[in-house]
Design an enzyme around this catalytic site. Sequence first.
Site, mmCIF file in Angstrom:
data_model
loop_
_atom_site.group_PDB
_atom_site.id
_atom_site.type_symbol
_atom_site.label_atom_id
_atom_site.label_comp_id
_atom_site.label_asym_id
_atom_site.label_seq_id
_atom_site.Cartn_x
_atom_site.Cartn_y
_atom_site.Cartn_z
ATOM 1 N N GLU A 92 0.823 -1.207 0.000
ATOM 2 C CA GLU A 92 0.000 0.000 0.000
ATOM 3 C C GLU A 92 0.857 1.258 0.000
ATOM 4 O O GLU A 92 1.903 1.306 0.647
ATOM 5 C CB GLU A 92 -0.898 0.021 1.243
ATOM 6 C CG GLU A 92 -1.894 -1.115 1.285
ATOM 7 C CD GLU A 92 -2.534 -1.234 2.649
ATOM 8 O OE1 GLU A 92 -2.953 -0.203 3.197
ATOM 9 O OE2 GLU A 92 -2.595 -2.365 3.169
ATOM 10 N N CYS A 105 2.985 8.425 1.664
ATOM 11 C CA CYS A 105 3.434 7.439 2.644
ATOM 12 C C CYS A 105 3.698 6.150 1.892
ATOM 13 O O CYS A 105 2.796 5.629 1.221
ATOM 14 C CB CYS A 105 2.353 7.236 3.710
ATOM 15 S SG CYS A 105 2.780 6.006 4.957
ATOM 16 N N CYS A 112 4.532 -7.016 7.720
ATOM 17 C CA CYS A 112 5.445 -6.585 8.793
ATOM 18 C C CYS A 112 5.543 -7.683 9.842
ATOM 19 O O CYS A 112 4.557 -8.372 10.124
ATOM 20 C CB CYS A 112 4.929 -5.286 9.431
ATOM 21 S SG CYS A 112 6.046 -4.582 10.671
ATOM 22 N N CYS A 116 3.040 -5.355 16.297
ATOM 23 C CA CYS A 116 2.421 -4.317 17.132
ATOM 24 C C CYS A 116 0.919 -4.573 17.280
ATOM 25 O O CYS A 116 0.232 -4.883 16.300
ATOM 26 C CB CYS A 116 2.673 -2.936 16.541
ATOM 27 S SG CYS A 116 4.424 -2.490 16.502
ATOM 28 N N CYS A 119 -1.744 -2.547 14.979
ATOM 29 C CA CYS A 119 -1.450 -2.354 13.558
ATOM 30 C C CYS A 119 -1.966 -3.501 12.705
ATOM 31 O O CYS A 119 -1.760 -4.677 13.029
ATOM 32 C CB CYS A 119 0.058 -2.197 13.368
ATOM 33 S SG CYS A 119 0.532 -1.821 11.671
ATOM 34 N N ASN A 293 -6.693 4.941 14.419
ATOM 35 C CA ASN A 293 -7.642 4.638 13.358
ATOM 36 C C ASN A 293 -8.096 3.201 13.625
ATOM 37 O O ASN A 293 -7.325 2.271 13.395
ATOM 38 C CB ASN A 293 -6.965 4.760 11.990
ATOM 39 C CG ASN A 293 -7.947 4.736 10.836
ATOM 40 O OD1 ASN A 293 -9.120 4.403 11.013
ATOM 41 N ND2 ASN A 293 -7.478 5.068 9.651
ATOM 42 N N CYS A 336 -2.304 1.626 7.884
ATOM 43 C CA CYS A 336 -1.405 0.716 7.186
ATOM 44 C C CYS A 336 -1.914 -0.720 7.230
ATOM 45 O O CYS A 336 -2.272 -1.233 8.282
ATOM 46 C CB CYS A 336 -0.011 0.760 7.822
ATOM 47 S SG CYS A 336 0.760 2.374 7.740
#
Length: 352
Positions: A92, A105, A112, A116, A119, A293, A336
Amino acid sequence: MKQNLFGKNVAELQDVLAPLGLPKFRAKQIAQWMYEKGATSFDEMTNLSKDLRARLSDAFEIFLATPKDILQSKDGKTSKYLLAFADGTAVESVLMRQPYGNSICISTQAGCAMGCAFCASTLHGRARDLTAGEMLAEVVFIDQLLRKEGQKVDTMVLMGSGEPLMNYDNVLAFLHLVHDEAVFGMSYRSITLSTSGIVPNIYRLADEGIPVSLSISLHAPEDALRSTLMPINRKYPMADVIAAGKAYGDKTKRRVTYEYILIDGVNDSEQHAAELAKLLHGQLASVNLIPINPVVERHLLRPSQARIDAFEKALADRHIAVTVRREMGTDINAACGQLRNRHLDSNKDEEK
């Protein structure tokens, strides 16, 4: 497979083209076509002979990225792109039309591995690192769209999916590439790199002598809570992260930003703010508060506006430079990983 020329600087192009017996100036011409004029095929390179264009087409290709999905916010200020590379891997990239210019961005890894808790990028783990050329393709794809409107990319953050400092060599090569006047010519000072706190590589980056801005994801003022939210804290605890951030600011003379996601009832009390202020006292640093978010899979909620305001005031009252990130793209799931995850989950459903 044909070798992809996109993402190579002039010197690298000279090396790759040498077996064809081409003079060195041809590399610069090809670079100009790819990076200044947006050529995606050798047929467009009209100052090369037809024979040379055919020879180049037989041996090489110019592949940037293919859009798989595009989301536009209702206010027209945020666009999110799911871009696929030659092997089908998709990442993305986001365009944010800010009052001060167009900011993008970009992702540095597909997925990843940091884990976290807040996320979406980590839900499917890390697929692979991106190459310097693939990161450049994200930038150029959006820049070419903007140029059709008479605009351009003005600033960039490496804050999409992935941990940039866990893909250090490729990210560093990308920073040099996107800064190269013959490629994109972006000022290092227009670039921000965001990390979860990979301490050894923060020190390495400080020694590179390139004045990119550093943003460190903190998200808690003490180790126990940060380890719950960010497992990497167990390897690189907060004291070491803060020390590395201070060293980066001292060496580069660039203000370090500490990102702090506000999560309702988790890390958003005034006591948390007081502890954060004490932690950062005396640093060349600022805090960027990010009301979360919401990510459905994570069951974490955004605090009320009153709690956000109180947290901000508690920091300001203690003389900490603080901003609250302006929300953009909430109607298109701009956090993300959310768009990529939707496509990955959709593909799994189709395979059943």
